[in-house]
Scaffold this motif. Structure first.
Motif, mmCIF file in Angstrom:
data_model
loop_
_atom_site.group_PDB
_atom_site.id
_atom_site.type_symbol
_atom_site.label_atom_id
_atom_site.label_comp_id
_atom_site.label_asym_id
_atom_site.label_seq_id
_atom_site.Cartn_x
_atom_site.Cartn_y
_atom_site.Cartn_z
ATOM 1 N N TRP A 1 0.746 -1.236 0.184
ATOM 2 C CA TRP A 1 0.044 -0.027 0.066
ATOM 3 C C TRP A 1 0.717 1.088 0.110
ATOM 4 C CZ3 TRP A 1 1.262 -2.969 4.065
ATOM 5 C CH2 TRP A 1 1.894 -2.333 5.226
ATOM 6 N N ILE A 2 2.157 1.072 0.150
ATOM 7 C CA ILE A 2 3.040 2.342 0.128
ATOM 8 C C ILE A 2 3.376 2.823 -1.231
ATOM 9 C CG2 ILE A 2 5.215 3.370 0.985
ATOM 10 C CD1 ILE A 2 3.214 2.664 3.276
ATOM 11 N N HIS A 3 2.905 3.844 -1.589
ATOM 12 C CA HIS A 3 3.058 4.338 -3.030
ATOM 13 C C HIS A 3 3.833 5.756 -3.069
ATOM 14 C CE1 HIS A 3 0.108 1.418 -4.432
ATOM 15 N NE2 HIS A 3 -0.779 1.950 -3.582
ATOM 16 N N ASP A 4 4.175 6.306 -1.855
ATOM 17 C CA ASP A 4 4.809 7.650 -1.752
ATOM 18 C C ASP A 4 5.595 7.577 -0.382
ATOM 19 O OD1 ASP A 4 5.543 10.019 -1.818
ATOM 20 O OD2 ASP A 4 3.729 10.960 -1.892
ATOM 21 N N LEU A 5 6.825 7.249 -0.447
ATOM 22 C CA LEU A 5 7.694 7.304 0.832
ATOM 23 C C LEU A 5 7.494 8.716 1.298
ATOM 24 C CD1 LEU A 5 10.323 5.143 -0.355
ATOM 25 C CD2 LEU A 5 8.766 4.581 1.491
ATOM 26 N N SER A 6 7.350 9.744 0.592
ATOM 27 C CA SER A 6 7.142 11.153 1.250
ATOM 28 C C SER A 6 6.043 11.621 1.706
ATOM 29 C CB SER A 6 7.748 12.121 0.212
ATOM 30 O OG SER A 6 6.518 12.257 -0.613
ATOM 31 N N ALA A 7 5.043 10.673 1.952
ATOM 32 C CA ALA A 7 3.606 11.018 2.394
ATOM 33 C C ALA A 7 3.627 9.908 3.767
ATOM 34 C CB ALA A 7 2.575 10.380 1.331
ATOM 35 N N PRO A 8 2.735 10.452 4.798
ATOM 36 C CA PRO A 8 2.524 9.558 5.777
ATOM 37 C C PRO A 8 1.877 8.303 5.538
ATOM 38 C CG PRO A 8 1.879 11.742 6.372
ATOM 39 C CD PRO A 8 2.169 11.679 4.900
ATOM 40 N N ASP A 9 1.885 7.241 6.248
ATOM 41 C CA ASP A 9 1.236 5.874 6.040
ATOM 42 C C ASP A 9 -0.177 6.176 6.110
ATOM 43 O OD1 ASP A 9 0.410 3.420 5.921
ATOM 44 O OD2 ASP A 9 1.751 2.653 7.457
ATOM 45 N N SER A 10 -0.889 5.761 5.031
ATOM 46 C CA SER A 10 -2.467 6.048 5.089
ATOM 47 C C SER A 10 -3.115 4.682 5.150
ATOM 48 C CB SER A 10 -2.690 6.443 3.573
ATOM 49 O OG SER A 10 -2.531 5.671 2.755
ATOM 50 N N LEU A 11 -2.721 3.595 5.640
ATOM 51 C CA LEU A 11 -3.393 2.466 5.993
ATOM 52 C C LEU A 11 -3.696 2.400 7.482
ATOM 53 C CD1 LEU A 11 -4.736 -0.034 4.480
ATOM 54 C CD2 LEU A 11 -2.532 -1.146 5.082
ATOM 55 N N TYR A 12 -4.714 2.939 7.826
ATOM 56 C CA TYR A 12 -4.919 3.213 9.440
ATOM 57 C C TYR A 12 -5.471 2.158 10.143
ATOM 58 C CZ TYR A 12 -4.730 7.964 7.370
ATOM 59 O OH TYR A 12 -3.967 9.303 6.570
ATOM 60 N N ILE A 13 -5.217 1.904 11.215
ATOM 61 C CA ILE A 13 -5.566 0.729 12.140
ATOM 62 C C ILE A 13 -7.012 0.951 12.625
ATOM 63 C CG2 ILE A 13 -3.342 0.000 12.664
ATOM 64 C CD1 ILE A 13 -3.685 1.360 15.410
ATOM 65 N N VAL B 1 0.068 1.599 9.646
ATOM 66 C CA VAL B 1 0.683 0.384 10.011
ATOM 67 C C VAL B 1 2.283 0.299 10.301
ATOM 68 C CG1 VAL B 1 1.192 -2.054 9.320
ATOM 69 C CG2 VAL B 1 -1.129 -0.946 8.691
ATOM 70 N N TRP B 2 2.966 1.241 9.595
ATOM 71 C CA TRP B 2 4.167 1.383 9.785
ATOM 72 C C TRP B 2 4.571 2.053 11.167
ATOM 73 C CZ3 TRP B 2 8.518 -1.125 8.358
ATOM 74 C CH2 TRP B 2 8.459 -1.951 7.108
ATOM 75 N N PRO B 3 3.948 3.221 11.638
ATOM 76 C CA PRO B 3 4.052 3.693 12.941
ATOM 77 C C PRO B 3 3.788 2.603 14.063
ATOM 78 C CG PRO B 3 2.970 5.166 11.351
ATOM 79 C CD PRO B 3 2.972 4.099 10.681
ATOM 80 N N LEU B 4 2.964 1.883 13.774
ATOM 81 C CA LEU B 4 2.486 0.634 14.790
ATOM 82 C C LEU B 4 3.719 -0.254 14.912
ATOM 83 C CD1 LEU B 4 0.500 -0.515 16.658
ATOM 84 C CD2 LEU B 4 -0.579 -1.670 14.814
ATOM 85 N N ILE B 5 4.049 -0.504 13.603
ATOM 86 C CA ILE B 5 5.301 -1.581 13.858
ATOM 87 C C ILE B 5 6.538 -0.722 14.520
ATOM 88 C CG2 ILE B 5 7.012 -2.795 12.301
ATOM 89 C CD1 ILE B 5 4.504 -3.081 10.176
ATOM 90 N N MET B 6 6.626 0.078 14.130
ATOM 91 C CA MET B 6 7.789 1.266 14.603
ATOM 92 C C MET B 6 7.728 1.116 16.375
ATOM 93 S SD MET B 6 8.893 5.078 14.892
ATOM 94 C CE MET B 6 7.780 5.032 16.291
ATOM 95 N N GLY B 7 6.486 1.312 16.736
ATOM 96 C CA GLY B 7 6.138 1.615 18.224
ATOM 97 C C GLY B 7 6.514 0.118 18.723
ATOM 98 N N PRO C 1 6.602 11.528 7.313
ATOM 99 C CA PRO C 1 6.701 10.766 6.102
ATOM 100 C C PRO C 1 6.987 9.226 6.111
ATOM 101 C CG PRO C 1 7.707 12.833 5.701
ATOM 102 C CD PRO C 1 7.311 12.801 7.299
ATOM 103 N N VAL C 2 6.442 8.260 5.640
ATOM 104 C CA VAL C 2 6.654 6.966 5.851
ATOM 105 C C VAL C 2 8.028 6.434 5.912
ATOM 106 C CG1 VAL C 2 6.003 6.101 3.749
ATOM 107 C CG2 VAL C 2 5.603 4.615 5.768
ATOM 108 N N SER C 3 8.869 7.311 5.060
ATOM 109 C CA SER C 3 10.246 6.867 4.911
ATOM 110 C C SER C 3 10.902 7.024 6.125
ATOM 111 C CB SER C 3 10.748 7.763 3.805
ATOM 112 O OG SER C 3 10.651 8.923 4.101
ATOM 113 N N ILE C 4 10.576 7.941 6.921
ATOM 114 C CA ILE C 4 11.474 8.260 8.188
ATOM 115 C C ILE C 4 10.797 7.150 9.209
ATOM 116 C CG2 ILE C 4 11.633 9.672 9.991
ATOM 117 C CD1 ILE C 4 11.144 12.155 8.061
ATOM 118 N N VAL C 5 9.525 6.742 9.245
ATOM 119 C CA VAL C 5 9.103 5.856 10.150
ATOM 120 C C VAL C 5 9.816 4.350 9.645
ATOM 121 C CG1 VAL C 5 7.119 4.675 10.953
ATOM 122 C CG2 VAL C 5 6.833 7.062 10.286
ATOM 123 N N ILE C 6 10.036 4.208 8.440
ATOM 124 C CA ILE C 6 10.766 2.885 7.999
ATOM 125 C C ILE C 6 12.013 2.864 8.241
ATOM 126 C CG2 ILE C 6 11.443 1.496 6.042
ATOM 127 C CD1 ILE C 6 8.572 2.562 4.809
#
Length: 574
Positions: A456-468, A487-493, A540-545
């Motif tokens: 679902w990640i189509h833009d690494l410069s945008a926040p993760d848009s697949l919300y829990i 999802v990625w912020p949750l995985i990071m946590g 941006p999701v790139s930073i979270v990853i």
């Protein structure tokens, strides 16, 4: 003064949490105004109400009555439209960049039509002082030549002044304009010029981590070229007209884009000002009138850069065209000595690998390898502190009623065991600049813009848009901002939580009786993953990853160091 060990650890932990958060956000806030640059207040600017600019034609207060005809020229990178009503550039489209990740998305447009609510245009005007006549934004031009990447247009006044304008595109993102001005009359004519780059209601991302606004390069009086400086001015700081001495280039910068006037004429002055509620004007103009003898001609050269803030593109122009420090339009931040090489490295890796996720993985791995000696020292210090924890607990029980004696005994224990409660903090502090620089690099690099990862990640410069909280899109619910956790912020946590559990492990000594301070410390540490999951949900999701991968690498390194400590302890026992 000595402190109880648990009290000290609790205070250290609280200070570390607060310091990290404060430093992180203060850095983000202030780095938006820094780029190895000085501020506008540090420059001695002069306001001269009597200078020649006041005699030049002003921007029309009314929009054009009808759409003027346009001609187009292009290269492999962009399309430039020339408005024949005014001879202005008011449409530049970047062919390689889309406005969104949608398949049918339009290309990014930097300059936009004059006379609209979002006008953004480049114009060159002339004032004929001798005949009190103007060649302005409303002057009609005719086509002489219109090829693929070059156009020639012409206009003339009733008093014999003829301007032949040649507009040429290079192979990159620079538009070169040469005006051949002919005096076809039977007398000398004195003229002045003004080049305007006007922007109305700029769209801002409001990211404090990156500067968006005015940026320019200048040199102090009698200074060598190598001593030039770069200055960044936020839109909110632009009010009255400011004149810049010895300006080499000046433009508007966004997070990924730049439109900049290139000044080839040392005799020209440069200024910027606010001209409306939210409109801004950059002007380059002659300091004195230019006299053209009868039946003679002169040639004036102008140039505009309109394109991406790609470090290699900008550096090539800096080297080949002598545009000093042009690559500094990228906001490298306070730690530019680290950030700038990292941007070059990312650009290089992006040229080798098609997936930017792999680039993030490699950069994180490189960071972990470089900082491993510091990380190892920090983990070893933490391990040593865990090893002597039973002795500390014993001293606390023995001297619990005598705080001063207890503290003295604990400090003596530290000296005998050659450990310090603060020894694990310094290595982490030394890593902080590199961490912040990588954070900055992922934020500002144009390679991250619209770069896909997988799924679902189509833009690494945008926040993760697949919300829990809407079950990953299964529930049609317009979530409030504070519930938009991907999802990625949750995985990071989760990785942060596991890492903390690993860090607080007692080294195999399960029978340590936890004090009240230790329990409070553990409970507070549980807040950290929750806090950072929430904070990073808007990043941006790139930073979270990057942060997630970094946590995983840290856990592997910590497990390895802890294993070595246990092996060493077993050998000591034997």
């Amino acid at each position: 003064m000595a402190f109880n060990n648990e009290e000290q650890n609790t205070k250290n932990m609280i200070i570390a949490i607060l310091a990290f958060i404060v430093v992180m956000f203060l850095y983000n806030f202030f780095s938006g105004n820094s780029n190895n640059v000085t501020t506008s207040e540090q420059i001695e600017a002069e306001n001269n109400s009597d200078n020649i600019e006041k005699d030049l034609p002003a921007k029309s207060a009314q929009p054009l009555a009808k759409e003027a005809s346009r001609i187009f020229i292009e290269n492999s990178n962009f399309i430039v439209a020339i408005n024949l009503n005014g001879g202005i550039l008011d449409e530049i489209t970047l062919k390689k960049y889309k406005q969104s990740t949608q398949e049918n998305s339009a290309e990014v447009m930097l300059l936009t039509h004059k006379g609209t609510d979002s006008e953004y245009y480049y114009a060159i005007n002339y004032k004929d002082k001798t005949n009190d006549d103007n060649i302005s934004d409303d002057t009609v031009w005719s086509i002489i030549e219109n090829n693929a990447n070059k156009a020639v247009i012409q206009t003339k006044t009733q008093n014999g002044l003829i301007v032949e304008r040649s507009i040429t595109l290079d192979d990159g993102y620079v538009v070169t304009i040469k005006d051949r001005i002919i005096n076809g009359s039977n007398k000398d004519i004195s003229i002045s010029k003004i080049v305007n780059l006007v922007r109305t209601k700029p769209i801002r991302n409001n990211y404090a981590v990156v500067h968006e606004g005015l940026i320019y390069n200048y040199k102090k009086d009698n200074a060598e070229r190598k001593h030039t400086n770069v200055c960044a001015v936020k839109y909110s700081k632009i009010e009255n007209k400011e004149v810049i001495r010895n300006c080499n280039w000046i433009g508007y910068t966004d997070i990924y884009w730049l439109c900049s006037i290139l000044n080839y004429d040392d005799a020209s002055a440069v200024s910027y000002s606010k001209i409306g509620d939210d409109s801004y004007k950059i002007s380059l103009y002659t300091k004195s009138y230019i006299t053209i003898p009868e039946n003679k001609a002169i040639e004036l050269k102008h140039a505009l850069y309109a394109g991406p803030k790609d470090i290699n593109v900008l550096k090539n122009y800096a080297d080949n065209l002598g545009i000093d420090k042009f690559e500094m339009t990228i906001d490298f931040g306070w730690f530019f000595m680290i950030t700038k090489p990292l941007v070059y490295l990312m650009d290089f890796l992006a040229s080798l690998f098609s997936n930017m996720g792999l680039v993030i993985l490699l950069l994180t791995l490189l960071f972990k390898i470089i900082t491993y000696p510091l990380i190892k020292k920090s983990f070893e210090s933490a391990g040593r502190m865990r090893e002597i924890q039973p002795k500390i607990v014993a001293l606390q029980k023995m001297y619990g009623s005598d705080k001063m004696r207890m503290n003295q005994e604990i400090m003596s224990l530290y000296k005998r065991e050659k450990v310090s409660p603060m020894s694990g903090c310094l290595p982490m502090i030394l890593q902080a600049p590199i961490f912040f620089c990588l954070y900055k690099v992922f934020f500002i690099s144009i390679e991250m813009r619209h770069a896909p990862l997988f799924g679902w990640i189509h833009d690494l410069s945008a926040p993760d848009s697949l919300y829990i909280f809407n079950l990953f899109g299964l529930i049609d619910w317009d979530l409030p901002g504070f519930l938009k956790i991907g999802v990625w912020p949750l995985i990071m946590g989760i990785t942060m939580l596991i890492q903390q559990k690993l860090s607080s492990a007692s080294g195999g000594k399960k029978n340590i009786e936890k004090t009240q301070e230790m329990k409070i410390q553990e409970n507070m540490m549980l807040i950290m993953p929750i806090l950072f999951t929430y904070i990073c949900a808007s990043f941006p999701v790139s930073i979270v990853i990057y942060w997630t991968i970094s946590n995983i690498f840290s856990m592997v390194q910590q497990y390895y160091v802890n294993s070595n400590i246990k092996k060493a302890n077993k050998k000591d026992v034997i």
